[in-house]
Design a protein around this motif. Sequence first.
Motif, PDB file in Angstrom:
ATOM      1  N   GLN A   1       0.851  -1.186   0.000  1.00  0.00           N
ATOM      2  CA  GLN A   1       0.000   0.000   0.000  1.00  0.00           C
ATOM      3  C   GLN A   1       0.889   1.241   0.000  1.00  0.00           C
ATOM      4  O   GLN A   1       1.894   1.301   0.713  1.00  0.00           O
ATOM      5  N   LEU A   2       0.513   2.225  -0.789  1.00  0.00           N
ATOM      6  CA  LEU A   2       1.197   3.518  -0.836  1.00  0.00           C
ATOM      7  C   LEU A   2       0.199   4.584  -0.440  1.00  0.00           C
ATOM      8  O   LEU A   2      -0.956   4.549  -0.877  1.00  0.00           O
ATOM      9  N   VAL A   3       0.640   5.536   0.359  1.00  0.00           N
ATOM     10  CA  VAL A   3      -0.274   6.563   0.864  1.00  0.00           C
ATOM     11  C   VAL A   3       0.191   7.979   0.516  1.00  0.00           C
ATOM     12  O   VAL A   3      -0.623   8.846   0.212  1.00  0.00           O
ATOM     13  N   LYS A   4       1.501   8.194   0.555  1.00  0.00           N
ATOM     14  CA  LYS A   4       2.013   9.555   0.388  1.00  0.00           C
ATOM     15  C   LYS A   4       2.289   9.892  -1.073  1.00  0.00           C
ATOM     16  O   LYS A   4       2.730   9.048  -1.852  1.00  0.00           O
TER      17      LYS A   4
ATOM     18  N   GLY B   1       4.145  10.801  -4.209  1.00  0.00           N
ATOM     19  CA  GLY B   1       5.521  10.571  -4.621  1.00  0.00           C
ATOM     20  C   GLY B   1       6.206   9.411  -3.923  1.00  0.00           C
ATOM     21  O   GLY B   1       7.400   9.171  -4.129  1.00  0.00           O
ATOM     22  N   GLU B   2       5.459   8.661  -3.152  1.00  0.00           N
ATOM     23  CA  GLU B   2       6.051   7.571  -2.379  1.00  0.00           C
ATOM     24  C   GLU B   2       6.574   6.463  -3.288  1.00  0.00           C
ATOM     25  O   GLU B   2       5.953   6.135  -4.295  1.00  0.00           O
ATOM     26  N   VAL B   3       7.717   5.917  -2.906  1.00  0.00           N
ATOM     27  CA  VAL B   3       8.310   4.776  -3.619  1.00  0.00           C
ATOM     28  C   VAL B   3       8.634   3.696  -2.599  1.00  0.00           C
ATOM     29  O   VAL B   3       9.230   3.974  -1.563  1.00  0.00           O
ATOM     30  N   LYS B   4       8.202   2.474  -2.899  1.00  0.00           N
ATOM     31  CA  LYS B   4       8.517   1.356  -2.010  1.00  0.00           C
ATOM     32  C   LYS B   4       9.061   0.212  -2.839  1.00  0.00           C
ATOM     33  O   LYS B   4       8.670   0.016  -3.986  1.00  0.00           O
ATOM     34  N   LYS B   5       9.957  -0.544  -2.232  1.00  0.00           N
ATOM     35  CA  LYS B   5      10.560  -1.683  -2.938  1.00  0.00           C
ATOM     36  C   LYS B   5      10.355  -2.968  -2.145  1.00  0.00           C
ATOM     37  O   LYS B   5      10.426  -2.986  -0.912  1.00  0.00           O
TER      38      LYS B   5
ATOM     39  N   PHE C   1       7.352  -0.064  -6.397  1.00  0.00           N
ATOM     40  CA  PHE C   1       6.037   0.559  -6.479  1.00  0.00           C
ATOM     41  C   PHE C   1       6.209   2.068  -6.315  1.00  0.00           C
ATOM     42  O   PHE C   1       6.974   2.521  -5.481  1.00  0.00           O
ATOM     43  N   GLN C   2       5.432   2.803  -7.125  1.00  0.00           N
ATOM     44  CA  GLN C   2       5.537   4.256  -7.054  1.00  0.00           C
ATOM     45  C   GLN C   2       4.140   4.874  -7.083  1.00  0.00           C
ATOM     46  O   GLN C   2       3.264   4.423  -7.822  1.00  0.00           O
ATOM     47  N   PHE C   3       3.938   5.910  -6.282  1.00  0.00           N
ATOM     48  CA  PHE C   3       2.689   6.661  -6.249  1.00  0.00           C
ATOM     49  C   PHE C   3       2.987   8.042  -6.804  1.00  0.00           C
ATOM     50  O   PHE C   3       3.932   8.699  -6.364  1.00  0.00           O
ATOM     51  N   GLY C   4       2.210   8.496  -7.763  1.00  0.00           N
ATOM     52  CA  GLY C   4       2.480   9.756  -8.423  1.00  0.00           C
ATOM     53  C   GLY C   4       2.338  10.963  -7.510  1.00  0.00           C
ATOM     54  O   GLY C   4       1.659  10.905  -6.479  1.00  0.00           O
ATOM     55  N   GLU C   5       2.969  12.050  -7.927  1.00  0.00           N
ATOM     56  CA  GLU C   5       2.943  13.268  -7.124  1.00  0.00           C
ATOM     57  C   GLU C   5       1.528  13.789  -6.948  1.00  0.00           C
ATOM     58  O   GLU C   5       1.170  14.321  -5.908  1.00  0.00           O
ATOM     59  N   ALA C   6       0.713  13.656  -7.994  1.00  0.00           N
ATOM     60  CA  ALA C   6      -0.662  14.138  -7.937  1.00  0.00           C
ATOM     61  C   ALA C   6      -1.617  13.108  -7.336  1.00  0.00           C
ATOM     62  O   ALA C   6      -2.822  13.371  -7.233  1.00  0.00           O
ATOM     63  N   LYS C   7      -1.087  11.964  -6.972  1.00  0.00           N
ATOM     64  CA  LYS C   7      -1.882  10.867  -6.397  1.00  0.00           C
ATOM     65  C   LYS C   7      -3.027  10.456  -7.335  1.00  0.00           C
ATOM     66  O   LYS C   7      -4.134  10.127  -6.893  1.00  0.00           O
ATOM     67  N   LYS C   8      -2.738  10.468  -8.626  1.00  0.00           N
ATOM     68  CA  LYS C   8      -3.724   9.985  -9.592  1.00  0.00           C
ATOM     69  C   LYS C   8      -3.179   8.800 -10.379  1.00  0.00           C
ATOM     70  O   LYS C   8      -3.905   8.198 -11.171  1.00  0.00           O
ATOM     71  N   ASN C   9      -1.915   8.488 -10.190  1.00  0.00           N
ATOM     72  CA  ASN C   9      -1.368   7.354 -10.907  1.00  0.00           C
ATOM     73  C   ASN C   9      -0.326   6.636 -10.066  1.00  0.00           C
ATOM     74  O   ASN C   9       0.207   7.180  -9.087  1.00  0.00           O
ATOM     75  N   SER C  10      -0.079   5.412 -10.473  1.00  0.00           N
ATOM     76  CA  SER C  10       0.875   4.577  -9.761  1.00  0.00           C
ATOM     77  C   SER C  10       1.493   3.600 -10.751  1.00  0.00           C
ATOM     78  O   SER C  10       0.945   3.368 -11.839  1.00  0.00           O
TER      79      SER C  10
END
Lengths: 115, 112
Positions: free
Chosen positions: B48-51, B53-57, B63-72
């Motif tokens: 799960q990504l919440v923030k 621009g968050e990136v998790k490995k 996994f990446q969550f976009g800056e605008a939180k509209k894409n991943s």
Amino acid sequence: EAGVTQSPTHLIKTRGQQATLRCSPISGHTSVYWYQQALGLGLQFLLWYDEGEERNRGNFPPRFSGRQFPNYSSELNVNALELEDSALYLCASSLNGGGSYNEQFFGPGTRLTVL
Amino acid sequence: GQQVMQIPQYQHVQEGEDFTTYCNSSTTLSNIQWYKQRPGGHPVFLIQLVKSGEVKKQKRLTFQFGEAKKNSSLHITATQTTDVGTYFCAGVLISGTYKYIFGTGTRLKVLA
């Protein structure tokens, strides 16, 4: 710890009949979600129950209904079955509150076939 | 209507190649989750990504969550045959009422 369980595994009905599917969440989980997954397709959200109440429903007709019992288990009822209701019905559970920030744990599903 | 689309719909790769699936929402998401469903199996939570621009490995998965939180996006490095399955994103739409939607999914096949 037991996972999410669903029954029956398979269900065969004819058009016009009613189907009842059951789900038992992981112990401690109060939210239960139902999804429909037609063959080879994605997950379509059906219903979300939390603490015994329906919190949200997807774009499905009213003949899809359900309920959640005091022990948090849940039932999905599909009335007046149609051929296109044939699908895998998945139940998932999560910790309380909305599922927004909680991962969902899925059961193995019930394969409903409508003849 | 509000949708969460994933591209590509299908992807065949040779074992060892990289793979990326993209998840795009028409509405801002409060969070994004990724699930993997093996053929004949049920979806299993990955992350799960919440923030913004968050990136998790997770090992070979990024996994990446976009800056605008509209894409991943989900990127797999050096795919293996065990990576076969359908990858779904899922998110809660910020639209006044709670709306939890699964993406359309990307089916990955890895050729040995």
